[in-house]
Design a protein around this motif. Structure first.
Motif, PDB file in Angstrom:
ATOM      1  N   ASN A  25     -18.699  10.178 -22.390  1.00  0.00           N
ATOM      2  CA  ASN A  25     -18.333   9.105 -21.461  1.00  0.00           C
ATOM      3  C   ASN A  25     -18.782   9.426 -20.041  1.00  0.00           C
ATOM      4  O   ASN A  25     -19.307   8.557 -19.342  1.00  0.00           O
ATOM      5  N   ALA A  26     -18.579  10.666 -19.603  1.00  0.00           N
ATOM      6  CA  ALA A  26     -18.995  11.064 -18.257  1.00  0.00           C
ATOM      7  C   ALA A  26     -20.509  10.971 -18.098  1.00  0.00           C
ATOM      8  O   ALA A  26     -21.011  10.441 -17.095  1.00  0.00           O
ATOM      9  N   ILE A  27     -21.247  11.473 -19.087  1.00  0.00           N
ATOM     10  CA  ILE A  27     -22.707  11.444 -19.012  1.00  0.00           C
ATOM     11  C   ILE A  27     -23.223  10.007 -19.057  1.00  0.00           C
ATOM     12  O   ILE A  27     -24.148   9.644 -18.316  1.00  0.00           O
ATOM     13  N   ALA A  28     -22.636   9.178 -19.900  1.00  0.00           N
ATOM     14  CA  ALA A  28     -23.063   7.776 -19.987  1.00  0.00           C
ATOM     15  C   ALA A  28     -22.820   7.051 -18.664  1.00  0.00           C
ATOM     16  O   ALA A  28     -23.674   6.281 -18.207  1.00  0.00           O
ATOM     17  N   SER A  29     -21.686   7.305 -18.031  1.00  0.00           N
ATOM     18  CA  SER A  29     -21.405   6.668 -16.740  1.00  0.00           C
ATOM     19  C   SER A  29     -22.386   7.125 -15.678  1.00  0.00           C
ATOM     20  O   SER A  29     -22.899   6.320 -14.901  1.00  0.00           O
ATOM     21  N   ALA A  30     -22.662   8.427 -15.636  1.00  0.00           N
ATOM     22  CA  ALA A  30     -23.609   8.960 -14.655  1.00  0.00           C
ATOM     23  C   ALA A  30     -25.003   8.389 -14.889  1.00  0.00           C
ATOM     24  O   ALA A  30     -25.734   8.097 -13.937  1.00  0.00           O
ATOM     25  N   LYS A  32     -25.903   5.558 -15.690  1.00  0.00           N
ATOM     26  CA  LYS A  32     -26.064   4.189 -15.202  1.00  0.00           C
ATOM     27  C   LYS A  32     -26.637   4.149 -13.788  1.00  0.00           C
ATOM     28  O   LYS A  32     -27.242   3.156 -13.394  1.00  0.00           O
ATOM     29  N   THR A  33     -26.408   5.218 -13.015  1.00  0.00           N
ATOM     30  CA  THR A  33     -26.873   5.217 -11.623  1.00  0.00           C
ATOM     31  C   THR A  33     -27.794   6.386 -11.274  1.00  0.00           C
ATOM     32  O   THR A  33     -28.430   6.363 -10.228  1.00  0.00           O
ATOM     33  N   LEU A  34     -27.852   7.395 -12.124  1.00  0.00           N
ATOM     34  CA  LEU A  34     -28.698   8.557 -11.854  1.00  0.00           C
ATOM     35  C   LEU A  34     -29.849   8.610 -12.851  1.00  0.00           C
ATOM     36  O   LEU A  34     -29.687   8.241 -14.005  1.00  0.00           O
ATOM     37  N   ARG A  35     -30.985   9.113 -12.381  1.00  0.00           N
ATOM     38  CA  ARG A  35     -32.143   9.275 -13.254  1.00  0.00           C
ATOM     39  C   ARG A  35     -32.396  10.751 -13.502  1.00  0.00           C
ATOM     40  O   ARG A  35     -31.911  11.617 -12.783  1.00  0.00           O
ATOM     41  N   GLN A  36     -33.171  11.024 -14.499  1.00  0.00           N
ATOM     42  CA  GLN A  36     -33.650  12.365 -14.814  1.00  0.00           C
ATOM     43  C   GLN A  36     -32.525  13.377 -15.046  1.00  0.00           C
ATOM     44  O   GLN A  36     -32.579  14.514 -14.585  1.00  0.00           O
ATOM     45  N   LEU A  37     -31.484  12.941 -15.758  1.00  0.00           N
ATOM     46  CA  LEU A  37     -30.412  13.863 -16.132  1.00  0.00           C
ATOM     47  C   LEU A  37     -31.000  14.934 -17.041  1.00  0.00           C
ATOM     48  O   LEU A  37     -31.765  14.630 -17.953  1.00  0.00           O
ATOM     49  N   LEU A  63     -23.130  18.383 -13.829  1.00  0.00           N
ATOM     50  CA  LEU A  63     -24.262  17.667 -14.382  1.00  0.00           C
ATOM     51  C   LEU A  63     -25.465  17.915 -13.478  1.00  0.00           C
ATOM     52  O   LEU A  63     -25.386  17.735 -12.261  1.00  0.00           O
ATOM     53  N   GLY A  64     -26.566  18.365 -14.062  1.00  0.00           N
ATOM     54  CA  GLY A  64     -27.769  18.655 -13.298  1.00  0.00           C
ATOM     55  C   GLY A  64     -28.834  17.609 -13.546  1.00  0.00           C
ATOM     56  O   GLY A  64     -29.025  17.153 -14.671  1.00  0.00           O
ATOM     57  N   PHE A  65     -29.519  17.212 -12.475  1.00  0.00           N
ATOM     58  CA  PHE A  65     -30.624  16.280 -12.619  1.00  0.00           C
ATOM     59  C   PHE A  65     -31.734  16.660 -11.653  1.00  0.00           C
ATOM     60  O   PHE A  65     -31.514  17.319 -10.645  1.00  0.00           O
ATOM     61  N   THR A  66     -32.946  16.253 -12.006  1.00  0.00           N
ATOM     62  CA  THR A  66     -34.125  16.556 -11.204  1.00  0.00           C
ATOM     63  C   THR A  66     -34.246  15.546 -10.092  1.00  0.00           C
ATOM     64  O   THR A  66     -34.134  14.329 -10.319  1.00  0.00           O
ATOM     65  N   LEU A  67     -34.493  16.030  -8.887  1.00  0.00           N
ATOM     66  CA  LEU A  67     -34.737  15.122  -7.765  1.00  0.00           C
ATOM     67  C   LEU A  67     -36.129  14.524  -7.884  1.00  0.00           C
ATOM     68  O   LEU A  67     -37.061  15.183  -8.378  1.00  0.00           O
ATOM     69  N   ASP A  68     -36.270  13.292  -7.452  1.00  0.00           N
ATOM     70  CA  ASP A  68     -37.587  12.649  -7.436  1.00  0.00           C
ATOM     71  C   ASP A  68     -38.503  13.420  -6.495  1.00  0.00           C
ATOM     72  O   ASP A  68     -38.085  13.869  -5.431  1.00  0.00           O
TER      73      ASP A  68
END
Length: 71
Positions: A25-30, A32-37, A63-68
């Motif tokens: 649920n947390a990852i799915a919500s994130a 929706k607004t974040l890319r490149q999880l 949660l880690g994601f790559t910056l554009d």
């Protein structure tokens, strides 16, 4: 391998179904607004008890994601 810069955020997901669903649920919500999880790390697990039974689970995760990157 390309050099990347990552950003970390902390989220808490919840679910009456269990820890796995709370994480999803947390990852799915994130998502929706974040890319490149890219990855997650569970940092805390807790739950709420009502009338002697588990009512729902809460899971805190990083949660880690790559910056554009500009090309």
């Amino acid at each position: 391998m390309t050099d990347h810069t990552y950003k970390l955020i902390e989220l808490t997901g919840s679910s009456p179904e269990g820890t796995d669903q709370a994480i999803r649920n947390a990852i799915a919500s994130a998502g929706k607004t974040l890319r490149q999880l890219r990855w997650f790390e569970v940092t805390d697990t807790r739950g709420v008890i009502e009338e002697g039974d588990i009512a729902y689970w809460q899971v805190t995760l990083k949660l880690g994601f790559t910056l554009d990157e500009d090309d």
